[in-house]
Design a protein around this motif. Structure first.
Motif, PDB file in Angstrom:
ATOM      1  N   ASP A 142       6.241  24.520  33.521  1.00 36.95           N
ATOM      2  CA  ASP A 142       5.232  23.549  33.100  1.00 36.95           C
ATOM      3  C   ASP A 142       4.297  23.178  34.244  1.00 36.95           C
ATOM      4  O   ASP A 142       3.127  22.846  34.012  1.00 36.95           O
TER       5      ASP A 142
ATOM      6  N   ASP B 166       8.348  26.333  21.639  1.00 37.84           N
ATOM      7  CA  ASP B 166       8.325  26.641  23.060  1.00 37.84           C
ATOM      8  C   ASP B 166       9.013  27.963  23.364  1.00 37.84           C
ATOM      9  O   ASP B 166       9.555  28.168  24.454  1.00 37.84           O
TER      10      ASP B 166
ATOM     11  N   VAL C 219       8.441  29.742  26.662  1.00 37.67           N
ATOM     12  CA  VAL C 219       9.056  29.321  27.925  1.00 37.67           C
ATOM     13  C   VAL C 219      10.294  30.176  28.205  1.00 37.67           C
ATOM     14  O   VAL C 219      10.484  30.675  29.325  1.00 37.67           O
TER      15      VAL C 219
ATOM     16  N   ARG D   3      12.274  25.241  33.227  1.00 36.28           N
ATOM     17  CA  ARG D   3      11.201  24.680  32.406  1.00 36.28           C
ATOM     18  C   ARG D   3      10.237  23.787  33.194  1.00 36.28           C
ATOM     19  O   ARG D   3       9.006  23.940  33.070  1.00 36.28           O
TER      20      ARG D   3
END
Length: 715
Positions: free
Chosen positions: A446, A294, A297, A442
């Protein structure tokens, strides 16, 4: 720090000129021809043309080649490279090379080298080996900037200036100490004021003469936190002062060209809010670790932060890697397609420039295993083919330059908070500020919610929701600003360890979080950090659900606030954990514990719905969607109809960028869609994006509608 609108307009005009000269998005990277024989230079220029390169950064580490000994200069080789770039249609971002003082200068003035807190001195052989407060360092670097400005300001290849490189060395030596004392005397009117601000009555540290005030070098045990906070501020300010001095030298010679320096990912030493206000564009060096699934991110957070530093103005990727990054302990290379995807992610989040470190991979030196646009194996490689393909694609995106992103959600990110929170000797000395911010960012990423970052000086009225993760230090003025924001109808979410100390790093009395107690309608009488070995407590929520918290809890009391969740186990069983308070026309939520990710997402989703904030487009997990829209040209001082102006007349350009971060295909409905600028094909309805796939859809809307969506030109 706020930015004067006139300064923003002037910078905007310089950036317009840059992108008109380049023909759109800047593409290229650091070029170090002094590392290679002259016969390689022509090959490089031809390969750059093949790759679609339109901008290279020159001379970043070239002080020793440009000034071979004291006041002895050799510009002939750089003249030849500048001419060669111009002959091949490639612009130059010319750097002042004072990140690397040459060996002859260090030999003559060894006290230029910075000192560590323990009094030891840095050795020669790396970079950033200087004390920025040293008068000879300042004199020599400014003199070299003057020479370069005089010589190259009118060169036809010159497109912009690049001052220094990744400013960052901290020194505790005698020159820094003298400058620190001067900085303190400007800040505090008297020693009495300094003693009060630093709480020097504690441990008998009272100063009676300015000469007693020194840098916070290595103490026997713990050191005064207010003193150390001021030293952080001084360090950032002293480097910024030198940047501004060089900038002003170059500005005299090149009033119409952009001047920048490069920032770094999650870099703690410099307050980039203050730095960005002094530049024409924010520029970022970004190196996500390919081993992290990730990593995109954290990269996204840095992209949004960089865009926000200059109130939404398009920014620059100044450095990134094509493949492997030599700074990591395990030097994993990016998988095929990831370099392209990361570049488009930066564009989706506001970048108008995609540059790399570096053009040709070094065969020697520390960064010899750092990938490049042309690697050790030469141009017949997978990476160079990807470089060429991306360069050709970006040529079709010229109309995107100058467009901006709109956000209705803001997250507070502040260097004063960062410095104060991580000084240690606190209830939780292992807390990492950037990780706390990332936890709140986060779920928004998302959910495909566009996020701006703000600091305590930012205007908040454009935002429907503001989030404050661990906003530990707040001035009285900042606390009042957030209180007024809620009173006027805003929605505020505050996490633990917010509003604890004032600008002097002094605890606010009367219960935590002192600066925000009124707007939150709740207060804590005691902090209860949990053990770091996985200790958890149970929570029960207002709707009858259950959850848990770890790491941090507080003994919270609700005054006017409603209780959304309470502790159901542990020493705080029955006490509130999460509250929501109605205040004026708005609401404020306080999360006094580190709740599990699922509950945090639920809380933020509830606030987004209540605030009426929706994503740009519904998309499956792992698919990122961002919109960039041209604002009214009159608002930004654009020349109608030019590159990056957003067009003319009543129509304004709008671009929807859709990126698949998954390693498998994903289907997404782009609704009315538009023209995919990469393929040139019309796209609408449901489409399948391949793994790491990208769409750049040009939409056409009425100018009035797009301006309304985009909000104000700057917040």
């Amino acid at each position: 720090m706020t930015i004067d609108p006139e300064d923003l307009r002037a910078a905007e005009k310089r950036l317009q000129l840059l992108h008109r000269q380049l023909g759109g998005i800047a593409y290229g990277g650091d070029y170090n021809p002094e590392q290679w024989p002259r016969e390689v230079w022509l090959e490089d220029a031809k390969l750059m043309q093949q790759a679609g390169v339109n901008l290279v950064t020159l001379a970043v580490f070239s002080w020793s080649r440009l000034e071979t000994s004291d006041a002895v200069f050799d510009f002939e080789w750089l003249d030849d490279v500048m001419d060669l770039m111009h002959q091949h249609g490639i612009g130059v971002d010319l750097a002042t090379p004072d990140a690397v003082p040459p060996a002859w200068l260090v030999e003559q003035y060894p006290d230029i080298m910075p000192e560590r807190p323990d009094g030891t001195t840095f050795g020669f052989g790396s970079r950033q080996h200087f004390d920025v407060s040293h008068p000879v360092y300042r004199e020599k670097s400014l003199a070299l900037a003057e020479k370069m400005g005089e010589r190259y300001a009118q060169h036809p290849a010159l497109r912009m200036w690049h001052v220094g490189n990744e400013y960052g060395p901290t020194s505790y030596g005698p020159w820094a100490e003298k400058a620190f004392r001067q900085w303190l005397r400007r800040k505090y009117s008297s020693l009495d004021e300094l003693n009060e601000a630093w709480s020097t009555a504690v441990w008998g540290q009272i100063y009676t003469d300015w000469n007693q005030v020194r840098v916070p070098a290595q103490p026997r045990t713990w050191s005064n936190p207010s003193r150390r906070l001021d030293f952080h501020r001084f360090t950032s300010d002293s480097m910024l002062e030198h940047f501004k001095a060089e900038r002003d030298v170059l500005r005299r010679h090149s009033p119409d060209l952009p001047i920048v320096t490069n920032f770094m990912r999650f870099y703690k030493t410099n307050d980039y809010w203050a730095w960005a206000a002094q530049e024409d564009a924010a520029a970022l060096d970004i190196y996500p670790d390919p081993r992290e699934d990730d990593a995109h991110v954290a990269a996204a957070l840095n992209f949004d932060l960089t865009r926000s530093l200059r109130h939404g103005q398009p920014w620059m990727v100044m450095e990134q890697a094509t493949g492997a990054v030599s700074q990591w302990s395990v030097n994993v290379s990016k998988l095929p397609g990831k370099m392209r995807l990361g570049s488009y992610q930066a564009i989706a989040q506001g970048a108008d420039s995609i540059l790399f470190f570096q053009w040709r991979q070094a065969k020697g030196g520390t960064e010899r295993y750092h990938s490049a646009m042309v690697n050790h194996a030469g141009p017949n490689t997978r990476i160079f083919r990807e470089v060429c393909e991306l360069g050709q694609e970006l040529k079709s995106l010229g109309g995107l330059t100058g467009t901006r992103s709109a956000a209705k959600v803001a997250i507070v990110f502040d260097w004063d908070c960062w410095w104060a929170l991580e000084l240690g000797n606190s209830p939780r000395s292992d807390l990492n500020y950037t990780e706390e911010v990332l936890r709140f960012y986060r779920p928004l990423f998302d959910a495909n919610i566009t996020v701006d970052f703000v600091n305590a000086n930012s205007e908040l009225s454009a935002y429907s929701l503001v989030i404050m993760p661990a906003s530990y230090l707040l001035t009285d003025a900042a606390a009042e600003k957030f209180e007024n924001y809620v009173s006027d109808g805003g929605r505020l979410v505050v996490s633990y360890l917010s509003g604890i100390v004032d600008q002097d790093n002094t605890i606010r009395l009367g219960g935590y979080p002192g600066a925000l107690r009124n707007v939150l309608g709740a207060w804590s009488e005691e902090m209860h950090p949990l053990a770091g070995d996985g200790e958890q407590v149970k929570l029960s929520t207002l709707d009858g659900g259950t959850s848990s918290a770890s790491y941090w809890t507080e003994h919270l009391h609700a005054e006017t606030a409603d209780v959304l969740a309470s502790y159901s186990s542990g020493r705080l069983a029955g006490a509130p954990a999460i509250t929501r308070n109605s205040f004026g026309q708005g609401t404020a939520v306080y999360i006094s514990a580190r709740v599990e990710d699922g509950l945090l997402k639920q809380l933020l989703d509830d606030e987004l719905r209540s605030a009426g904030v929706e994503p740009e487009l519904a998309a499956p997990t792992g698919v990122q969607v961002r919109r960039r829209t041209a604002l009214n040209p009159a608002d930004l001082g654009h020349d109608a109809g030019g590159s990056g102006t957003g067009g003319s007349g009543d129509a304004a350009k709008s671009f929807l960028l859709v990126l698949n971060h998954n390693d498998a295909p994903s289907r997404v409905n782009v609704l009315d869609g538009g023209i995919d600028r990469i393929s040139g094909q019309p796209i609408r309805g449901e489409v399948e994006l391949p793994a790491n796939g990208v769409l750049v859809l040009e939409e056409v809307s009425v100018l009035e509608e797009s301006t309304t969506k985009a909000g104000k030109p700057w917040h």
